[in-house]
Design a protein around this motif. Structure first.
Motif, mmCIF file in Angstrom:
data_model
loop_
_atom_site.group_PDB
_atom_site.id
_atom_site.type_symbol
_atom_site.label_atom_id
_atom_site.label_comp_id
_atom_site.label_asym_id
_atom_site.label_seq_id
_atom_site.Cartn_x
_atom_site.Cartn_y
_atom_site.Cartn_z
ATOM 1 N N LEU A 2 -2.956 33.425 8.935
ATOM 2 C CA LEU A 2 -1.652 32.335 9.299
ATOM 3 C C LEU A 2 -0.933 32.058 9.726
ATOM 4 O O LEU A 2 -0.446 33.030 11.030
ATOM 5 N N PRO A 3 -1.028 30.795 11.076
ATOM 6 C CA PRO A 3 -0.267 30.273 11.942
ATOM 7 C C PRO A 3 0.923 30.893 11.623
ATOM 8 O O PRO A 3 2.352 30.897 10.826
ATOM 9 N N SER A 4 1.596 30.968 12.727
ATOM 10 C CA SER A 4 3.320 31.376 13.329
ATOM 11 C C SER A 4 4.013 30.765 12.453
ATOM 12 O O SER A 4 5.192 30.695 11.153
ATOM 13 N N HIS A 5 3.808 29.315 12.191
ATOM 14 C CA HIS A 5 5.168 28.457 10.834
ATOM 15 C C HIS A 5 5.067 28.442 9.757
ATOM 16 O O HIS A 5 6.175 28.402 9.521
ATOM 17 N N LEU A 6 3.718 28.846 9.215
ATOM 18 C CA LEU A 6 3.912 28.904 8.250
ATOM 19 C C LEU A 6 4.294 30.480 7.201
ATOM 20 O O LEU A 6 4.405 30.456 6.770
ATOM 21 N N ARG A 7 4.047 31.550 8.031
ATOM 22 C CA ARG A 7 5.045 32.933 8.402
ATOM 23 C C ARG A 7 6.164 32.167 7.873
ATOM 24 O O ARG A 7 6.573 33.074 7.525
ATOM 25 N N ALA A 8 6.868 31.576 9.098
ATOM 26 C CA ALA A 8 7.951 31.519 9.383
ATOM 27 C C ALA A 8 8.554 30.307 7.968
ATOM 28 O O ALA A 8 9.649 31.042 7.601
ATOM 29 N N ARG A 9 8.068 29.901 6.911
ATOM 30 C CA ARG A 9 7.539 29.442 5.645
ATOM 31 C C ARG A 9 8.080 30.410 4.597
ATOM 32 O O ARG A 9 8.940 30.006 3.744
ATOM 33 N N ARG A 10 7.561 31.436 4.832
ATOM 34 C CA ARG A 10 7.731 32.219 3.362
ATOM 35 C C ARG A 10 8.930 33.032 4.178
ATOM 36 O O ARG A 10 8.699 34.661 3.197
ATOM 37 N N ARG A 11 9.956 32.944 5.334
ATOM 38 C CA ARG A 11 11.037 33.391 5.115
ATOM 39 C C ARG A 11 11.321 34.904 6.081
ATOM 40 O O ARG A 11 11.478 36.313 5.468
ATOM 41 N N MET A 12 9.769 34.877 7.059
ATOM 42 C CA MET A 12 9.590 35.992 8.112
ATOM 43 C C MET A 12 10.603 35.220 9.301
ATOM 44 O O MET A 12 9.851 33.574 9.347
ATOM 45 N N ARG A 13 10.882 35.677 10.052
ATOM 46 C CA ARG A 13 11.701 35.508 11.176
ATOM 47 C C ARG A 13 11.828 36.532 11.891
ATOM 48 O O ARG A 13 11.887 37.692 12.084
ATOM 49 N N ILE A 14 12.287 35.580 13.339
ATOM 50 C CA ILE A 14 11.710 37.053 14.720
ATOM 51 C C ILE A 14 12.964 36.807 16.109
ATOM 52 O O ILE A 14 13.112 35.246 15.691
ATOM 53 N N VAL A 15 13.806 37.556 16.160
ATOM 54 C CA VAL A 15 14.796 37.396 17.412
ATOM 55 C C VAL A 15 13.886 37.717 18.455
ATOM 56 O O VAL A 15 13.237 39.132 18.990
ATOM 57 N N PRO A 16 13.867 36.827 19.495
ATOM 58 C CA PRO A 16 12.650 37.275 20.595
ATOM 59 C C PRO A 16 13.517 38.085 21.360
ATOM 60 O O PRO A 16 13.883 37.949 21.844
ATOM 61 N N GLU A 17 12.136 38.448 22.684
ATOM 62 C CA GLU A 17 12.529 39.469 24.037
ATOM 63 C C GLU A 17 13.815 38.667 24.230
ATOM 64 O O GLU A 17 12.864 37.072 24.773
ATOM 65 N N ARG A 18 14.457 38.190 25.329
ATOM 66 C CA ARG A 18 15.425 37.936 25.941
ATOM 67 C C ARG A 18 15.806 36.578 24.664
ATOM 68 O O ARG A 18 16.104 35.532 25.812
ATOM 69 N N ALA A 19 15.510 36.404 23.813
ATOM 70 C CA ALA A 19 17.025 35.473 23.025
ATOM 71 C C ALA A 19 16.331 34.050 22.899
ATOM 72 O O ALA A 19 15.294 33.928 21.668
ATOM 73 N N ARG A 20 15.454 33.937 23.678
ATOM 74 C CA ARG A 20 14.506 32.402 23.932
ATOM 75 C C ARG A 20 15.687 31.257 22.377
ATOM 76 O O ARG A 20 15.057 30.889 21.732
ATOM 77 N N VAL A 21 16.339 31.238 23.280
ATOM 78 C CA VAL A 21 17.045 29.982 22.651
ATOM 79 C C VAL A 21 16.926 28.795 23.115
ATOM 80 O O VAL A 21 16.157 29.000 24.365
ATOM 81 N N PHE A 22 16.964 27.728 22.020
ATOM 82 C CA PHE A 22 16.163 26.226 22.977
ATOM 83 C C PHE A 22 17.734 25.577 24.361
ATOM 84 O O PHE A 22 18.716 25.412 23.603
#
Lengths: 296, 236
Positions: B69-89
């Motif tokens: 599954l591509p990541s945006h569809l995993r995110a829709r299933r409520r899996m979320r990541i706090v990535p290394e170095r925050a990566r805020v927009f």
């Protein structure tokens, strides 16, 4: 108003419309496009052909023009947007050259002789030219700015800006990169098509060279100068770059040199453009506002 | 199990960074994967989120096979990541960053209530809600990154090297926040850390990763007491 002023203003308005389309693609969604003139041309040629060969009025043809620009935006955008950065720039340049070549070598489009005899736009029995055509262009421009404003406030716009900022992070928040890049690309090409239709009817005669790669560069220069991803940047850029050649007419031979130097200076010293945040101009405006508050 | 990963392999240009790793995270657990720099921790987390492709193995999340599954569809299933170095927009405001985190969930969650809850948890984000994210300090960006993931009401929160580049005092605060989220708000967390002691202290279970393979696994307390782990990772 003098005819001269009206003519220049009309061209500036049309260029601003096309630049606003590019701003959605490059400024908001962060996808570099060096082939935006292709869609400007597709709009112009579709409008020209529909009015000369099919005998449709500008108004009857406009929805078809926008639809075709949008459809070609999907067809050409889908493969292009799978690549990033440098490769995307090269692919979009390629699109520009291919589209220009099709206009040039396929006899149906009039070839090197161009497409002539495109009638003036008729609005309630009045043939629009001069000031009335300028008014129509300004109304269209206002409408396009309104769409851009709405886009920045919408969820779709937020998704696009998130992708521009960090595509990987955005996709890990449930935002489909392909869908939003394509949405921005198509919105941009449709707006370019509107500019193209106005241009075709204004000129009455169009040639493939009107939509070549230098025009794409010019559009990119407009938004880099004014401020990518800002609401008023494309308008400011179009006014400056539209008026500059008139002011510096004696320097006409050095125009491209001037543009080149201008772009380099902008990228070096004001990468956000004149209206980008933290630019010299914005700081000045802020200080003036701050000063007012002080006085009040 | 909420997340079960079996035989996961990740390779970059033919070189295996992760070789046949299996682990699981149960609902309500806080699990750590610890290991030295370059052991493959971040690769595991990115493969679970779908940000990099896995070259072998199976990832099951919430009863579904999500391996392809591509990541945006995993995110829709409520899996979320706090990535290394925050990566805020960076060019979005703090509030807009949070809204992106809630993308597509407008109907599922009460946005206003969620924002208030997050602002209660991270008061600095409310103070700075109209500021561009790039004007925040490193610690504030980490808080924003966590909040951006939490706004979606995640079933599973993946946290990547959150202590990296933070002042020691802030590291403590951030780990305390993670423990609170797990213990008091019932959020399942998978933590990947170089700071082994700090992460094992708040975890239920842990895995020790060595050169792309799991070398040890067990209860967090047991791992902290294990002589080999103490010597190699805890520096005691």
């Amino acid at each position: 108003m003098s005819t001269y002023f009206v003519t220049i203003s009309t061209f500036i308005a049309i260029q601003a419309i096309v630049a606003y389309g590019l701003n959605i693609i490059v400024g908001y969604a962060g996808q570099i496009s060096l082939g935006h003139a292709a869609f400007f041309g597709i709009g112009a040629y579709t409008a020209g052909l529909l009015s000369t060969k099919a005998g449709l009025s500008f108004w009857a043809a406009l929805p078809i023009v926008l639809l075709i620009c949008g459809a070609l935006g999907v067809i050409l955008g889908l493969p292009s947007l799978r690549v990033r950065e440098d490769f995307l720039a090269i692919t979009t340049i390629g699109i520009n050259f291919i589209v220009e070549a099709v206009f040039l070598y396929v006899p149906f489009f009039g070839g090197a002789m161009g497409l002539g005899g495109i009638p003036k736009i008729v609005f309630f029995g009045v043939r629009l030219k001069g000031e009335s055509l300028l008014a129509l262009c300004l109304v269209c421009l206002a409408f396009v700015i309104l769409i851009c404003w709405w886009f920045t406030k919408s969820w779709a716009g937020l998704g696009c800006r998130a992708i521009a900022s960090d595509e990987t992070a955005a996709s890990s928040m449930g935002i489909s990169p392909v869908r939003f890049k394509l949405l921005a690309f198509v919105l941009g090409t449709v707006i370019a098509g509107l500019g193209g239709a106005l241009y075709a009817h204004r000129m009455g005669f169009i040639t493939p060279a009107d939509f070549g790669f230098p025009v794409s560069t010019m559009m990119l220069s407009i938004i880099v100068l004014g401020g990518m991803g800002t609401l008023w940047g494309p308008l400011l850029g179009a006014i400056i770059l539209g008026a500059l050649p008139e002011v510096f007419r004696p320097l006409a031979d050095y125009r491209m040199l001037l543009y080149g130097a201008l772009l380099l200076l902008m990228v070096r010293f004001q990468p956000g453009g004149l209206l980008g945040d933290a630019s010299v101009l914005m700081n000045l405006l802020k200080r003036m506002k701050g000063g007012d508050r002080h006085a009040g | 199990m909420l997340l079960s990963v079996s035989d996961l392999t990740v390779a970059y240009a033919g070189v295996e960074a992760v070789s046949g790793v299996s682990f699981s995270v149960g609902e309500g657990e806080l699990v750590s994967i610890i290991g030295a720099n370059g052991a493959g921790k971040t690769s595991i987390l990115n493969a679970v989120m779908g940000l990099i492709p896995s070259s072998g193995g199976r990832i099951e999340f919430d009863g579904t096979n999500v391996t392809r599954l591509p990541s945006h569809l995993r995110a829709r299933r409520r899996m979320r990541i706090v990535p290394e170095r925050a990566r805020v927009f960076a060019h979005l405001t703090v509030r807009e960053n949070l809204l992106v985190g809630a993308y597509g969930l407008r109907k599922a969650i009460d946005l206003q209530k969620k924002l208030e809850w997050l602002y209660g948890f991270f008061p600095v984000l409310e103070e700075r809600s109209a500021q561009l994210a790039r004007t925040l300090s490193g610690g504030e960006q980490q808080q924003l990154s966590i909040a951006r993931a939490l706004i979606s009401d995640p079933k599973l929160l993946l946290v990547d090297e959150i202590s990296m580049g933070l002042m020691p005092k802030l590291v403590e605060t951030v780990f305390e926040a993670l423990r609170d989220l797990n213990r008091e708000h019932g959020i399942t967390i998978l933590l990947v850390e170089q700071n082994a002691l700090a992460s094992l202290r708040i975890s239920n279970r842990g895995y020790v990763l060595e050169a792309g393979r799991i070398a040890l696994e067990g209860n967090a307390d047991a791992l902290v007491r294990d002589a080999g782990v103490r010597e190699a990772y805890l520096g005691i």
